[in-house]
Design a protein around this motif. Structure first.
Motif, PDB file in Angstrom:
ATOM      1  N   PRO A  80       0.757  -1.216  -0.116  1.00 29.59           N
ATOM      2  CA  PRO A  80      -0.149  -0.196   0.112  1.00 29.59           C
ATOM      3  C   PRO A  80       0.964   1.291  -0.075  1.00 29.59           C
ATOM      4  N   CYS A  81       0.098   2.357  -0.613  1.00 29.34           N
ATOM      5  CA  CYS A  81       0.956   3.632  -0.501  1.00 29.34           C
ATOM      6  C   CYS A  81       0.822   4.700   0.356  1.00 29.34           C
ATOM      7  N   GLN A  82       0.465   4.316   1.430  1.00 34.98           N
ATOM      8  CA  GLN A  82      -0.287   5.513   2.386  1.00 34.98           C
ATOM      9  C   GLN A  82       0.984   6.295   2.856  1.00 34.98           C
ATOM     10  N   GLY A  83       2.226   5.855   2.650  1.00 32.99           N
ATOM     11  CA  GLY A  83       3.349   6.549   3.387  1.00 32.99           C
ATOM     12  C   GLY A  83       3.819   7.484   2.004  1.00 32.99           C
ATOM     13  N   PHE A  84       3.528   7.059   0.989  1.00 40.13           N
ATOM     14  CA  PHE A  84       4.272   7.462  -0.441  1.00 40.13           C
ATOM     15  C   PHE A  84       4.101   9.044  -0.669  1.00 40.13           C
ATOM     16  N   SER A  85       3.115   9.620   0.000  1.00 40.65           N
ATOM     17  CA  SER A  85       2.838  10.821  -0.452  1.00 40.65           C
ATOM     18  C   SER A  85       3.798  12.038   0.205  1.00 40.65           C
ATOM     19  N   THR A  86       4.676  11.351   0.880  1.00 43.85           N
ATOM     20  CA  THR A  86       5.541  12.335   1.594  1.00 43.85           C
ATOM     21  C   THR A  86       6.840  12.246   0.909  1.00 43.85           C
ATOM     22  N   ILE A  87       6.869  11.300  -0.196  1.00 44.51           N
ATOM     23  CA  ILE A  87       8.202  11.188  -0.526  1.00 44.51           C
ATOM     24  C   ILE A  87       8.641  12.183  -1.472  1.00 44.51           C
ATOM     25  N   GLY A  88       7.845  13.116  -2.058  1.00 40.53           N
ATOM     26  CA  GLY A  88       8.443  14.154  -2.842  1.00 40.53           C
ATOM     27  C   GLY A  88       8.879  15.271  -2.362  1.00 40.53           C
ATOM     28  N   ILE A 123       7.083 -12.454 -10.281  1.00 39.24           N
ATOM     29  CA  ILE A 123       6.671 -11.502  -9.187  1.00 39.24           C
ATOM     30  C   ILE A 123       5.694 -10.551  -9.767  1.00 39.24           C
ATOM     31  N   VAL A 124       4.444 -10.320  -8.924  1.00 34.72           N
ATOM     32  CA  VAL A 124       3.550  -9.543  -9.482  1.00 34.72           C
ATOM     33  C   VAL A 124       3.216  -8.269  -8.419  1.00 34.72           C
ATOM     34  N   MET A 125       3.484  -7.275  -8.827  1.00 31.70           N
ATOM     35  CA  MET A 125       3.046  -6.084  -8.133  1.00 31.70           C
ATOM     36  C   MET A 125       1.939  -5.244  -8.532  1.00 31.70           C
ATOM     37  N   GLU A 126       1.044  -4.705  -7.714  1.00 31.16           N
ATOM     38  CA  GLU A 126      -0.174  -3.775  -8.148  1.00 31.16           C
ATOM     39  C   GLU A 126       0.060  -2.562  -7.512  1.00 31.16           C
ATOM     40  N   ASN A 127      -0.155  -1.287  -8.010  1.00 27.23           N
ATOM     41  CA  ASN A 127      -0.067  -0.192  -7.361  1.00 27.23           C
ATOM     42  C   ASN A 127      -0.896   0.958  -8.088  1.00 27.23           C
ATOM     43  N   VAL A 128      -1.344   2.006  -7.242  1.00 33.57           N
ATOM     44  CA  VAL A 128      -1.981   3.181  -7.959  1.00 33.57           C
ATOM     45  C   VAL A 128      -1.030   3.923  -8.753  1.00 33.57           C
ATOM     46  N   LYS A 129      -2.018   4.524  -9.887  1.00 29.50           N
ATOM     47  CA  LYS A 129      -1.312   5.351 -10.839  1.00 29.50           C
ATOM     48  C   LYS A 129      -0.084   6.362 -10.429  1.00 29.50           C
ATOM     49  N   GLY A 130      -0.455   6.703  -9.034  1.00 29.92           N
ATOM     50  CA  GLY A 130       0.387   7.891  -8.574  1.00 29.92           C
ATOM     51  C   GLY A 130       1.964   7.600  -8.331  1.00 29.92           C
ATOM     52  N   ILE A 131       1.946   6.328  -8.340  1.00 31.73           N
ATOM     53  CA  ILE A 131       3.284   5.862  -7.981  1.00 31.73           C
ATOM     54  C   ILE A 131       4.230   6.154  -9.389  1.00 31.73           C
ATOM     55  N   LEU A 132       3.715   6.416 -10.386  1.00 31.37           N
ATOM     56  CA  LEU A 132       4.725   6.955 -11.369  1.00 31.37           C
ATOM     57  C   LEU A 132       5.124   8.289 -11.280  1.00 31.37           C
ATOM     58  N   THR A 133       4.527   9.119 -10.434  1.00 32.43           N
ATOM     59  CA  THR A 133       4.986  10.396 -10.464  1.00 32.43           C
ATOM     60  C   THR A 133       5.709  10.656  -9.025  1.00 32.43           C
ATOM     61  N   MET A 134       5.646   9.624  -8.087  1.00 27.31           N
ATOM     62  CA  MET A 134       6.219   9.936  -6.816  1.00 27.31           C
ATOM     63  C   MET A 134       7.734  10.314  -6.968  1.00 27.31           C
ATOM     64  N   ASP A 135       8.081  11.318  -6.354  1.00 25.76           N
ATOM     65  CA  ASP A 135       9.470  11.753  -6.022  1.00 25.76           C
ATOM     66  C   ASP A 135       9.991  11.872  -7.710  1.00 25.76           C
ATOM     67  N   LYS A 136       8.922  12.754  -8.519  1.00 27.19           N
ATOM     68  CA  LYS A 136       9.430  12.702  -9.825  1.00 27.19           C
ATOM     69  C   LYS A 136       9.868  11.630 -10.575  1.00 27.19           C
ATOM     70  N   GLY A 137       9.188  10.227 -10.255  1.00 24.74           N
ATOM     71  CA  GLY A 137       9.634   9.210 -10.745  1.00 24.74           C
ATOM     72  C   GLY A 137      10.645   8.521 -10.132  1.00 24.74           C
ATOM     73  N   ALA A 138      11.468   8.907  -9.314  1.00 28.48           N
ATOM     74  CA  ALA A 138      12.493   8.331  -8.706  1.00 28.48           C
ATOM     75  C   ALA A 138      12.097   7.133  -7.972  1.00 28.48           C
ATOM     76  N   TYR A 139      10.993   7.121  -7.098  1.00 29.72           N
ATOM     77  CA  TYR A 139      10.638   6.136  -6.366  1.00 29.72           C
ATOM     78  C   TYR A 139      10.384   4.781  -7.037  1.00 29.72           C
ATOM     79  N   LEU A 140       9.755   5.029  -8.248  1.00 33.50           N
ATOM     80  CA  LEU A 140       9.359   3.736  -8.941  1.00 33.50           C
ATOM     81  C   LEU A 140      10.744   3.230  -9.449  1.00 33.50           C
ATOM     82  N   GLN A 141      11.530   4.061  -9.842  1.00 33.70           N
ATOM     83  CA  GLN A 141      12.939   3.522 -10.461  1.00 33.70           C
ATOM     84  C   GLN A 141      13.498   2.680  -9.397  1.00 33.70           C
ATOM     85  N   ASN A 142      13.659   3.226  -8.152  1.00 37.25           N
ATOM     86  CA  ASN A 142      14.107   2.551  -6.878  1.00 37.25           C
ATOM     87  C   ASN A 142      13.516   1.058  -6.602  1.00 37.25           C
TER      88      ASN A 142
END
Length: 344
Positions: A80-88, A123-142
């Protein structure tokens, strides 16, 4: 075929992912989540599948392995992404440092470590669309780097579930990976907004909920309408089918600020808006002046009617709204099964 391939479902929620995999002959060896109502729903509907209700950070790879005979074919789940909104707001692009700021972000790191230890084939991971732009894309790349470091070919795709027969516009990021050396591919869409030689037309929401409009309320079937205020009912009467509340035409007594998705009405000839568990209310029924019931939302999410959701209405709504639609997960499971068979 049921014993040929197996799957472990982390962050399983109401079980939308593993329902689809089981329909394709996979055996679910274990489900994990950290939620009492999810556990109750699981035991109501899947008493044959072992379930661990605990923070994933407190579950060892050895404990998970004890439920699996032989190789693990698929590990599925979407942290889940609850904590991700602070990443930016974090200056560091290093996930370990970022996790120190917000422990909830450790979920993906823990997930990657379990993958590295248990070595599932897919492996299969599902997540919300917002993960694409979290931390300007750096989070997903990590995230992708963590998975590649664990030995996986991995890629992601933004997918609209309506393109796979789900009667709902629902965009989610799907991350797929494999340790078999195969190129990462995704299942081809089976539906589109307008039918063509390759795809069928998107399914509309009315086909799956029309028979519930006149059904008496039944709490045991998760089919109970919200008790709306008279003021809200008057607002709903102004919303055209497929439209939203015309704020510029509201009388002074009906006006309020911040009308959200709960003031949008579905259209019978189109897929539903995304089922999200916002403020206890789903979108407005196509022809009735009320929001959808939990059962109607579950139908749109393609859950079978035999699924019963535990908890109060808000808890039921979160389980339904957060789930992966079983119809999509079945398409995904069939695709992965074919990949596994090719690699044998």
């Amino acid at each position: 075929m049921s014993d040929q391939f197996n799957v472990v479902d982390l962050f399983c929620g109401a079980g939308g992912l593993h329902i689809g995999f089981e329909r394709q002959g996979f055996t679910t060896k274990l489900c994990i989540d950290n939620n009492l109502q999810v556990e109750k729903t699981h035991k109501l509907n899947f008493p044959h599948i072992p379930f661990i209700n605990r923070d994933i950070a407190l579950i060892s790879s050895e404990e998970i392995a004890s439920f699996i005979d032989g190789d693990l074919d698929v590990m599925a789940g979407g942290p889940p992404c609850q904590g991700f909104s602070t990443i930016g707001k974090r200056s560091s692009s290093d996930p370990e440092k970022r996790a120190a700021h917000d422990p909830r972000n450790e979920l993906v790191i823990t997930y990657a470590k379990l993958i590295s230890d248990l070595k599932p084939k897919f492996i299969v991971m599902e997540n919300v669309k917002g993960i694409l732009t979290m931390d300007k894309g750096a989070y997903l790349q990590n995230v992708l780097s963590l998975l590649r470091d664990a030995g996986y070919n991995v890629d992601y795709k933004l997918i609209n579930m309506a393109d796979y027969g789900v009667p709902q516009i629902r965009q989610r990021v799907i991350i797929l990976g494999n340790a078999l050396g195969l190129p990462v591919k995704f299942p081809e869409p089976t539906h589109s907004e307008t039918a063509n030689l390759i795809t069928q037309k998107w399914n509309n929401c009315w086909n799956v909920i029309h028979d519930l409009a006149d059904l008496p309320e039944n709490p045991d079937f998760n089919h109970v309408a919200l008790k709306h205020t008279e003021k809200n009912i008057e607002r709903y009467k102004l919303i055209p089918e497929g439209g939203r509340l015309p704020e510029d035409k509201l009388s002074e007594e009906l006006y309020r600020k911040n009308f959200g998705n709960t003031y949008k009405r579905l259209h019978r000839d189109k897929p539903s808006l995304t089922m999200v568990p916002g403020n206890d209310a789903f979108p407005i029924h196509p022809i009735l002046h009320r929001s959808l019931t939990i059962r109607e939302a579950a139908r749109i999410q393609t859950f079978p009617d035999k699924m019963i959701f535990a908890g109060n209405r808000r808890q039921q709504g979160h389980q339904v709204g957060n789930a992966v639609p079983p119809k999509f997960s079945e398409v995904l499971a069939a695709f992965i099964k074919n990949e596994l068979l090719k690699a044998k």
